[in-house]
Design an enzyme around this catalytic site. Structure first.
Site, PDB file in Angstrom:
ATOM      1  N   HIS A   1       0.888  -1.476   0.111  1.00 53.41           N
ATOM      2  CA  HIS A   1      -0.084   0.009   0.005  1.00 53.41           C
ATOM      3  C   HIS A   1       1.007   0.856   0.297  1.00 53.41           C
ATOM      4  O   HIS A   1       0.190   2.246  -0.447  1.00 53.41           O
ATOM      5  CB  HIS A   1      -0.905  -0.435   0.808  1.00 53.41           C
ATOM      6  CG  HIS A   1      -1.962  -1.166   1.108  1.00 53.41           C
ATOM      7  ND1 HIS A   1      -2.395  -1.468   2.291  1.00 53.41           N
ATOM      8  CD2 HIS A   1      -1.811  -2.338   0.270  1.00 53.41           C
ATOM      9  CE1 HIS A   1      -3.771  -2.990   1.746  1.00 53.41           C
ATOM     10  NE2 HIS A   1      -2.877  -2.779   0.634  1.00 53.41           N
TER      11      HIS A   1
ATOM     12  N   HIS B   1      -9.129  -2.309  -5.311  1.00 60.76           N
ATOM     13  CA  HIS B   1      -7.999  -2.851  -4.867  1.00 60.76           C
ATOM     14  C   HIS B   1      -7.282  -3.411  -5.435  1.00 60.76           C
ATOM     15  O   HIS B   1      -5.942  -3.305  -4.703  1.00 60.76           O
ATOM     16  CB  HIS B   1      -8.853  -2.643  -3.182  1.00 60.76           C
ATOM     17  CG  HIS B   1      -7.627  -3.156  -2.032  1.00 60.76           C
ATOM     18  ND1 HIS B   1      -6.817  -2.581  -1.594  1.00 60.76           N
ATOM     19  CD2 HIS B   1      -6.800  -4.585  -1.993  1.00 60.76           C
ATOM     20  CE1 HIS B   1      -5.863  -2.827  -0.209  1.00 60.76           C
ATOM     21  NE2 HIS B   1      -5.555  -3.838  -0.668  1.00 60.76           N
TER      22      HIS B   1
ATOM     23  N   ASP C   1      -2.585  -2.657  -5.079  1.00 59.39           N
ATOM     24  CA  ASP C   1      -2.138  -3.831  -4.609  1.00 59.39           C
ATOM     25  C   ASP C   1      -1.187  -3.709  -6.358  1.00 59.39           C
ATOM     26  O   ASP C   1       0.446  -4.178  -5.856  1.00 59.39           O
ATOM     27  CB  ASP C   1      -2.317  -4.874  -4.235  1.00 59.39           C
ATOM     28  CG  ASP C   1      -2.973  -5.269  -2.829  1.00 59.39           C
ATOM     29  OD1 ASP C   1      -2.570  -3.993  -2.176  1.00 59.39           O
ATOM     30  OD2 ASP C   1      -3.919  -6.112  -2.539  1.00 59.39           O
TER      31      ASP C   1
ATOM     32  N   HIS D   1      -0.143 -11.106  -4.830  1.00 56.47           N
ATOM     33  CA  HIS D   1       0.788 -10.553  -4.903  1.00 56.47           C
ATOM     34  C   HIS D   1       2.228 -11.662  -5.650  1.00 56.47           C
ATOM     35  O   HIS D   1       2.966 -11.563  -6.098  1.00 56.47           O
ATOM     36  CB  HIS D   1       1.124 -10.679  -3.377  1.00 56.47           C
ATOM     37  CG  HIS D   1       0.406  -9.734  -2.457  1.00 56.47           C
ATOM     38  ND1 HIS D   1       0.254  -8.382  -3.032  1.00 56.47           N
ATOM     39  CD2 HIS D   1      -0.904  -9.555  -1.419  1.00 56.47           C
ATOM     40  CE1 HIS D   1      -0.774  -7.558  -2.100  1.00 56.47           C
ATOM     41  NE2 HIS D   1      -1.233  -8.662  -1.109  1.00 56.47           N
TER      42      HIS D   1
END
Length: 304
Positions: free
Chosen positions: A76, A233, A237, A260
Site C-alpha cells: 500500500h 483494491h 496492490d 501478490h
C-alpha cells in the site's frame, strides 16, 4: 525529473497481521537511490531495497527480507509512492509491518502530498516493455504488454455474491491513481478472518482497516466506498507490487485472479528475459503520462 519528498512524513498505526503498534517515517532520499526500508528497532539491521528479488513471502501480503529483518504489507505504501511519482525514499520502521491505516493508500497519499514533492537533478528511468510476458498459476495469470503509456486492467471473481465478478481498465496517467484507486480498501471474507485470527494471523484486522464481507452482506456499517471497490483494491496492490521493478513501468499490466505472488513471479520472468524490456531515460512527453505527473493536494478532493 526524479523526485523525493520535501520533508519527513510520519505514519502511526498497527500492523494488520502482527497487531503491533508501529511508527513509520518516509524520508527524502537522493537521486537514483530508489525506495528502501530500514528496521530501526533491530540492532545493525541492513537496509532492505524495495526490489522484486528481495521479496520473501507473498501469501497474505508482500514481504521484503527474511528472518527477523523483514518488512511486511509494503504494497500500500509502494502504491502510494508510485501513484504520487516518488522515485526515491528512505523508509524507517520500528516494527515488522507497514501500518495498515484504513486498509487503503489514501492516508499515505495525503501525507506525501502534504509533505511536498521535491524535484531532483536526474532523469526518470522507466522500464519499457518490449514484448509480451505472462505468468500463470492456480487459475490466475498476469501479463505485461508493450504500451505507449502505463495501464492496468484487472478482473476478479469470487464465490461471494456481494463481490462476484468485477473488472476495470484504467490508464495510469497523472492523477488517476489518486482519484480512482487510492482509497480502495483491502477486503476479506468473514470466515477467512475468523480462521486467520484463530491461528494467530490478521491480529490487527478490524472493520476500521478492511472491508469484511459475509455472503450477500458487507459487515462495515458504511458499506463499500465504490461498487467495485474490491477490483480497485486489487489494482492498487498491483501498482505497488509492480513498483518493485525499480521504477515506473511503461506497459500494460493485465491481471486475472492475480495476487501478490503472481505479480511478483511475472516481474521475475520479465526481468530474467533481456529481450523483453529496456531501461530508458524518460523524456518530457512520456513523463507527463506517468502516474505521479503534475499532482497537487487538491487532487484528493476528486476521489471518484
Amino acid at each position: 525529473m526524479q523526485t523525493t519528498l520535501s520533508t519527513d512524513v510520519i505514519f502511526k498505526g498497527i500492523g494488520l497481521h502482527s497487531g503491533q503498534p508501529v511508527e513509520m517515517v518516509v524520508r527524502p532520499a537522493h537521486a537514483n537511490s530508489g525506495i528502501s526500508f530500514h528496521r530501526i528497532d533491530l540492532q545493525s539491521a541492513p537496509v532492505l531495497p524495495a526490489r522484486f528479488d528481495m521479496v520473501s513471502d507473498t501469501r497474505l501480503c508482500t514481504k521484503l527480507g527474511s528472518g527477523r529483518n523483514s518488512v511486511g504489507t509494503i504494497e500500500h505504501i509502494m502504491a502510494a509512492l508510485a501513484g504520487c511519482g516518488i522515485h526515491n525514499a528512505y523508509i524507517t520502521l520500528n516494527g515488522p509491518e507497514v501500518p495498515i491505516m484504513d486498509g487503503s493508500s489514501a492516508e499515505f497519499v495525503a501525507g506525501i502530498l502534504d509533505a511536498g514533492i521535491f524535484e531532483l537533478d536526474a532523469k526518470i528511468k522507466v522500464l519499457k516493455i518490449l514484448k509480451p510476458m505472462r505468468f500463470e498459476d492456480e487459475g490466475g495469470y498476469a501479463e505485461l504488454w508493450p504500451c505507449a503509456n502505463p495501464k492496468i486492467s484487472f478482473e476478479i471473481e469470487f464465490d461471494v455474491p456481494i463481490i462476484g465478478r468485477q473488472s476495470k481498465n484504467l490508464s495510469m496517467a497523472n492523477g488517476s491513481f489518486i482519484r480512482e484507486l487510492c482509497n480502495s480498501r483491502t477486503f476479506c471474507k468473514k470466515v477467512d478472518v475468523d480462521y486467520m485470527q484463530a491461528n494467530g494471523l490478521g491480529l490487527g484486522g478490524s472493520l476500521e482497516n478492511a472491508v469484511v464481507v459475509d455472503d450477500e452482506k458487507v459487515l462495515n456499517p458504511t458499506g463499500f466506498r465504490h461498487s467495485d471497490e474490491c477490483v480497485r483494491h486489487k489494482m492498487l496492490d498491483a501498482l505497488g507490487d509492480l513498483y518493485l521493478a525499480g521504477g515506473p513501468i511503461l506497459g500494460h499490466y493485465v491481471g486475472h485472479k492475480a495476487g501478490h505472488r503472481i505479480t511478483n513471479k511475472l516481474l521475475r520472468v520479465l526481468l530474467a528475459n533481456q529481450e523483453a524490456f529496456e531501461w530508458i531515460d524518460c523524456d518530457m512527453g512520456t513523463a507527463c503520462l506517468l502516474p505521479g505527473s503534475d499532482l497537487k493536494e487538491s487532487d484528493l478532493a476528486l476521489i471518484a
